[in-house]
Write a protein that holds these residues in place. Structure first.
Motif, PDB file in Angstrom:
ATOM      1  N   LEU A   1      16.467  14.880  -5.515  1.00 38.20           N
ATOM      2  CA  LEU A   1      16.291  15.557  -6.791  1.00 38.20           C
ATOM      3  C   LEU A   1      16.443  17.071  -6.642  1.00 38.20           C
ATOM      4  N   ILE A   2      16.012  17.613  -5.517  1.00 43.25           N
ATOM      5  CA  ILE A   2      16.225  19.041  -5.254  1.00 43.25           C
ATOM      6  C   ILE A   2      17.727  19.339  -5.195  1.00 43.25           C
ATOM      7  N   ASP A   3      18.470  18.509  -4.455  1.00 43.09           N
ATOM      8  CA  ASP A   3      19.930  18.672  -4.396  1.00 43.09           C
ATOM      9  C   ASP A   3      20.529  18.629  -5.795  1.00 43.09           C
ATOM     10  N   ASP A   4      20.135  17.634  -6.559  1.00 39.50           N
ATOM     11  CA  ASP A   4      20.692  17.446  -7.896  1.00 39.50           C
ATOM     12  C   ASP A   4      20.342  18.622  -8.811  1.00 39.50           C
ATOM     13  N   SER A   5      19.154  19.170  -8.634  1.00 41.14           N
ATOM     14  CA  SER A   5      18.728  20.299  -9.458  1.00 41.14           C
ATOM     15  C   SER A   5      19.563  21.543  -9.170  1.00 41.14           C
ATOM     16  N   PHE A   6      19.821  21.814  -7.907  1.00 45.97           N
ATOM     17  CA  PHE A   6      20.671  22.957  -7.547  1.00 45.97           C
ATOM     18  C   PHE A   6      22.081  22.775  -8.112  1.00 45.97           C
ATOM     19  N   VAL A   7      22.604  21.555  -8.019  1.00 48.70           N
ATOM     20  CA  VAL A   7      23.947  21.285  -8.551  1.00 48.70           C
ATOM     21  C   VAL A   7      23.961  21.489 -10.068  1.00 48.70           C
TER      22      VAL A   7
ATOM     23  N   HIS B   1      18.412  20.188 -24.904  1.00 45.86           N
ATOM     24  CA  HIS B   1      19.872  20.356 -24.805  1.00 45.86           C
ATOM     25  C   HIS B   1      20.259  20.021 -23.372  1.00 45.86           C
ATOM     26  N   LEU B   2      21.090  19.001 -23.221  1.00 48.05           N
ATOM     27  CA  LEU B   2      21.300  18.408 -21.905  1.00 48.05           C
ATOM     28  C   LEU B   2      22.761  18.074 -21.639  1.00 48.05           C
TER      29      LEU B   2
ATOM     30  N   ASP C   1      17.037  15.891 -13.213  1.00 48.69           N
ATOM     31  CA  ASP C   1      17.795  16.943 -12.540  1.00 48.69           C
ATOM     32  C   ASP C   1      18.082  18.122 -13.447  1.00 48.69           C
ATOM     33  N   GLN C   2      17.908  17.950 -14.761  1.00 50.40           N
ATOM     34  CA  GLN C   2      18.319  18.968 -15.727  1.00 50.40           C
ATOM     35  C   GLN C   2      17.310  20.104 -15.888  1.00 50.40           C
ATOM     36  N   TYR C   3      16.106  19.939 -15.380  1.00 50.48           N
ATOM     37  CA  TYR C   3      15.087  20.969 -15.587  1.00 50.48           C
ATOM     38  C   TYR C   3      15.195  22.065 -14.534  1.00 50.48           C
TER      39      TYR C   3
END
Length: 306
Positions: free
Chosen positions: A79-85, A243-244, A286-288
């Protein structure tokens, strides 16, 4: 941090700002990339920054552990990876919104709850839209504004006046969007009273301005009462908005039902918008903006998280 009066009084082409102009030109060039390329580059840039920005990765890890203790270590790291992306893609999407055509994305965005927004507009008392910091950043502004008749938003000015001017010009070129900073709250209230619709993301830690603590993912979280005061003084209808970016590469907006009696109980108001944001995050975790120290300000006697 306050802007330096010395810097703000210098002309935009003063040598002290030349580096800023070079950076802005670089951002403009990035904005010209096709959206598919932006998404691909965003993934690479995000994973690169994930390895380089260790302190921010640590913040994200702490936030995710506090909010989603049910995740195992591997799931948290993913989730950290996904958040940075997601954030890197959002940054590139932001440059698109500043300089490029947004019409195709406005037309294709999935919108739910539009009937709630229309009802709020029809009441004629203005609409106060409470949102959160999701990863599409400034790209969201025209997506939201195209649903409104008299759009506005609240922002924090950048300390660099040249960069601040470029950002605000990019944001406000769509649909006559009106911007309000923290010193213009009375003007914003008048704007709402005149039937305006204002978007305000109030889900960050405001340090010394924290006035109460309410649960967010079960964590007592510092919140401000300004949204309640604005709603009470303006008489505006209040709804929440998300908004996503969707997994299929599209974009989605969601407007909540009107929150009746918003402004009567400030703790209940904060709990309501926290719950809306939490529900949204659980659907698209991951969007936050997990990189922000959301829990920096703690209740008296509570242990620090960072």
């Amino acid at each position: 941090m306050k802007k330096s009066s010395r810097s703000s009084s210098r002309p935009a082409w003063h040598p002290v700002f030349w580096t800023t102009w070079v950076a802005i030109f670089g951002l403009y060039l990035l904005s010209r990339l096709p959206m598919r390329t932006k998404q691909r580059w965003g993934k690479g840039i995000g994973l690169f920054l994930r390895k380089r920005l260790k302190s921010r990765a640590k913040v994200a890890r702490t936030n995710i552990a506090a909010c989603m203790p049910e995740l195992d270590e591997q799931e948290r790291e993913q989730l950290i990876d996904d958040s940075f992306v997601a954030c890197a893609r959002g940054f590139l999407e932001t440059t698109h919104a500043w300089w490029n055509d947004m019409a195709p994305y406005q037309a294709s965005a999935t919108v739910t709850g539009l009937e709630h927004l229309q009802e709020a507009v029809n009441r004629g008392r203005g609409v106060f839209l409470i949102g959160g910091h999701y990863s599409i950043f400034d790209f969201a502004l025209p997506l939201i504004a195209c649903q409104l008749t008299k759009p506005g938003y609240v922002y924090r000015p950048n300390n660099n006046p040249v960069l601040d001017g470029v950002i605000e010009k990019g944001r406000c070129r769509h649909f006559g969007i009106r911007s309000f900073n923290k010193r213009q709250i009375p003007d914003m209230i008048d704007f709402l009273k005149g039937g305006g619709q204002v978007w305000y993301a109030c889900d960050q830690d405001f340090g010394g301005k924290t006035q109460l603590f309410v649960p967010f993912f079960g964590v007592e979280t510092g919140c401000i009462t300004k949204p309640s005061q604005i709603a009470r003084e303006s008489g505006a209808s209040v709804i929440c908005v998300s908004h996503l970016r969707t997994p299929d590469g599209g974009y989605a907006l969601d407007f909540s039902p009107i929150i009746e009696d918003f402004g009567d109980d400030m703790a209940e108001d904060a709990a309501t918008w926290n719950q809306f944001i939490e529900t949204t995050i659980r659907e698209f975790p991951d969007q936050y903006l997990w990189l922000h120290k959301r829990f920096k300000t703690r209740p008296e006697g509570a242990a620090k998280l960072y």
